[in-house]
Design a protein around this motif. Structure first.
Motif, PDB file in Angstrom:
ATOM      1  N   ASP A   4     -21.960  67.720  30.652  1.00  0.00           N
ATOM      2  CA  ASP A   4     -22.621  67.035  32.049  1.00  0.00           C
ATOM      3  C   ASP A   4     -22.487  68.380  33.486  1.00  0.00           C
ATOM      4  OD1 ASP A   4     -23.202  65.595  33.901  1.00  0.00           O
ATOM      5  OD2 ASP A   4     -21.118  64.118  33.304  1.00  0.00           O
ATOM      6  N   SER A   5     -23.672  67.826  34.278  1.00  0.00           N
ATOM      7  CA  SER A   5     -24.100  68.820  35.026  1.00  0.00           C
ATOM      8  C   SER A   5     -23.287  68.502  35.963  1.00  0.00           C
ATOM      9  CB  SER A   5     -25.238  68.475  35.441  1.00  0.00           C
ATOM     10  OG  SER A   5     -24.932  67.545  35.174  1.00  0.00           O
ATOM     11  N   SER A  37     -10.272  71.028  28.169  1.00  0.00           N
ATOM     12  CA  SER A  37     -11.800  70.841  28.087  1.00  0.00           C
ATOM     13  C   SER A  37     -13.111  71.943  29.126  1.00  0.00           C
ATOM     14  CB  SER A  37     -11.138  69.173  29.619  1.00  0.00           C
ATOM     15  OG  SER A  37     -11.108  70.038  30.506  1.00  0.00           O
ATOM     16  N   SER A  38     -13.996  70.988  29.321  1.00  0.00           N
ATOM     17  CA  SER A  38     -15.418  71.852  29.101  1.00  0.00           C
ATOM     18  C   SER A  38     -14.449  71.766  31.142  1.00  0.00           C
ATOM     19  CB  SER A  38     -16.615  70.858  29.495  1.00  0.00           C
ATOM     20  OG  SER A  38     -16.877  70.618  28.255  1.00  0.00           O
ATOM     21  N   GLY A 200     -12.784  61.803  30.094  1.00  0.00           N
ATOM     22  CA  GLY A 200     -11.792  60.480  28.492  1.00  0.00           C
ATOM     23  C   GLY A 200     -13.163  60.717  27.338  1.00  0.00           C
ATOM     24  N   SER A 201     -14.392  60.809  27.660  1.00  0.00           N
ATOM     25  CA  SER A 201     -15.282  61.298  26.497  1.00  0.00           C
ATOM     26  C   SER A 201     -15.895  62.356  25.850  1.00  0.00           C
ATOM     27  CB  SER A 201     -16.690  60.879  27.423  1.00  0.00           C
ATOM     28  OG  SER A 201     -17.222  61.957  28.401  1.00  0.00           O
ATOM     29  N   GLU A 202     -14.508  62.761  26.063  1.00  0.00           N
ATOM     30  CA  GLU A 202     -14.758  64.135  25.485  1.00  0.00           C
ATOM     31  C   GLU A 202     -13.652  64.697  24.433  1.00  0.00           C
ATOM     32  OE1 GLU A 202     -14.642  69.450  26.159  1.00  0.00           O
ATOM     33  OE2 GLU A 202     -14.356  68.133  27.774  1.00  0.00           O
ATOM     34  N   PHE A 203     -12.391  63.618  25.378  1.00  0.00           N
ATOM     35  CA  PHE A 203     -10.963  63.827  24.052  1.00  0.00           C
ATOM     36  C   PHE A 203     -10.530  62.185  23.991  1.00  0.00           C
ATOM     37  CE2 PHE A 203     -11.199  67.632  26.347  1.00  0.00           C
ATOM     38  CZ  PHE A 203     -10.641  68.774  25.203  1.00  0.00           C
ATOM     39  N   LEU A 206      -7.587  60.896  22.325  1.00  0.00           N
ATOM     40  CA  LEU A 206      -6.286  61.518  23.278  1.00  0.00           C
ATOM     41  C   LEU A 206      -5.360  60.245  24.606  1.00  0.00           C
ATOM     42  CD1 LEU A 206      -3.608  62.803  24.489  1.00  0.00           C
ATOM     43  CD2 LEU A 206      -5.710  64.424  25.999  1.00  0.00           C
ATOM     44  N   PHE A 207      -6.792  60.060  24.723  1.00  0.00           N
ATOM     45  CA  PHE A 207      -6.513  59.033  25.878  1.00  0.00           C
ATOM     46  C   PHE A 207      -6.586  57.314  25.553  1.00  0.00           C
ATOM     47  CE2 PHE A 207      -8.472  63.003  28.541  1.00  0.00           C
ATOM     48  CZ  PHE A 207      -8.202  62.478  30.789  1.00  0.00           C
ATOM     49  N   SER A 208      -6.598  57.220  24.578  1.00  0.00           N
ATOM     50  CA  SER A 208      -7.057  56.027  23.579  1.00  0.00           C
ATOM     51  C   SER A 208      -5.586  55.698  23.199  1.00  0.00           C
ATOM     52  CB  SER A 208      -7.753  55.916  22.466  1.00  0.00           C
ATOM     53  OG  SER A 208      -7.543  54.601  21.845  1.00  0.00           O
ATOM     54  N   ALA A 209      -4.725  57.399  22.635  1.00  0.00           N
ATOM     55  CA  ALA A 209      -3.383  57.300  22.275  1.00  0.00           C
ATOM     56  C   ALA A 209      -2.589  57.018  23.464  1.00  0.00           C
ATOM     57  CB  ALA A 209      -3.082  58.350  21.588  1.00  0.00           C
TER      58      ALA A 209
END
Length: 215
Positions: A4-5, A37-38, A200-203, A206-209
């Motif tokens: 994501d830029s 992470s990016s 959050g959108s990348e993992f 993880l964030f749901s857990a």
């Protein structure tokens, strides 16, 4: 790698810079890049390109946590205790740019009444009274304050730096960001919201857990 830029904003790097860092830097050897992470890769590439941090002080910690290499003193990872960051972990990394902060911490310079510094001054003054130095007490005070302070901090294993924040999902570490220490719950909440927005959108798993743990 297509990022994501918006995550490049303020870092002075491009996707080509990030790709070059990942390809060329030996500090990532043996590390599963898909679990970094990016955003963290952009932070590392920026530090690498602009030489604002020694990136090996960070990747050395990651390699140690991943079991790629052993250190004489393994990094001590700890879970966050606050509600906002519950479910995430932190580990310190130390860099030469934190030298002054460590010296200040050793002598309690961030406190209004720093008894350790007062005691140091009294000790140097007494030594000067008993046996005056040829060049005066100033050099002795500076040496004990700077060199002695840092050595004391290192000897006690209390060198501080900044945080490398990561999560653990299905038994594997997911490295999210470099971050300055927070000063309380409000900043913890800001960090948590930023991490969800950046990573959050990348993992999502993880964030749901993490969200389920805090429910």
């Amino acid at each position: 790698m297509n990022f994501d830029s918006s995550i490049y904003d303020g870092f002075g790097v491009t996707q080509e810079d990030v790709d070059a860092y990942v390809y060329l830097d030996i500090g990532l050897y043996g590390v599963d890049i898909t679990r970094i992470s990016s955003y963290l890769l952009v932070q590392l590439a920026s530090a690498w390109k602009h030489r604002t941090l020694n990136t090996y002080s960070i990747t050395d910690v990651i390699q140690s946590l991943e079991g790629v290499r052993q250190r004489a003193r393994p990094p001590k990872a700890k879970p966050f205790k606050g509600v906002a960051l519950s479910g995430l972990w932190k580990v310190h990394f130390v860099n030469p740019r934190f030298f002054v902060r460590n010296v200040y911490n050793e002598w309690g310079m961030f406190h209004e009444n720093t008894q350790k510094f007062v005691a140091l001054c009294a000790r140097v003054a007494e030594a000067e009274r008993q046996e005056p130095l040829p060049l005066g007490w100033q050099g002795q005070l500076a040496h004990e304050y700077v060199i002695g302070g840092y050595e004391n901090r290192a000897r006690k294993g209390k060198l501080t730096g900044e945080w490398l924040i990561f999560g653990i999902h299905e038994g594997k570490n997911i490295y999210l960001t470099l971050c300055q220490h927070s000063s309380g719950p409000e900043e913890d909440e800001e960090i948590q919201q930023a991490l969800r927005g950046l990573c959050g959108s990348e993992f999502p798993e993880l964030f749901s857990a993490i969200a389920q743990q805090g429910a």
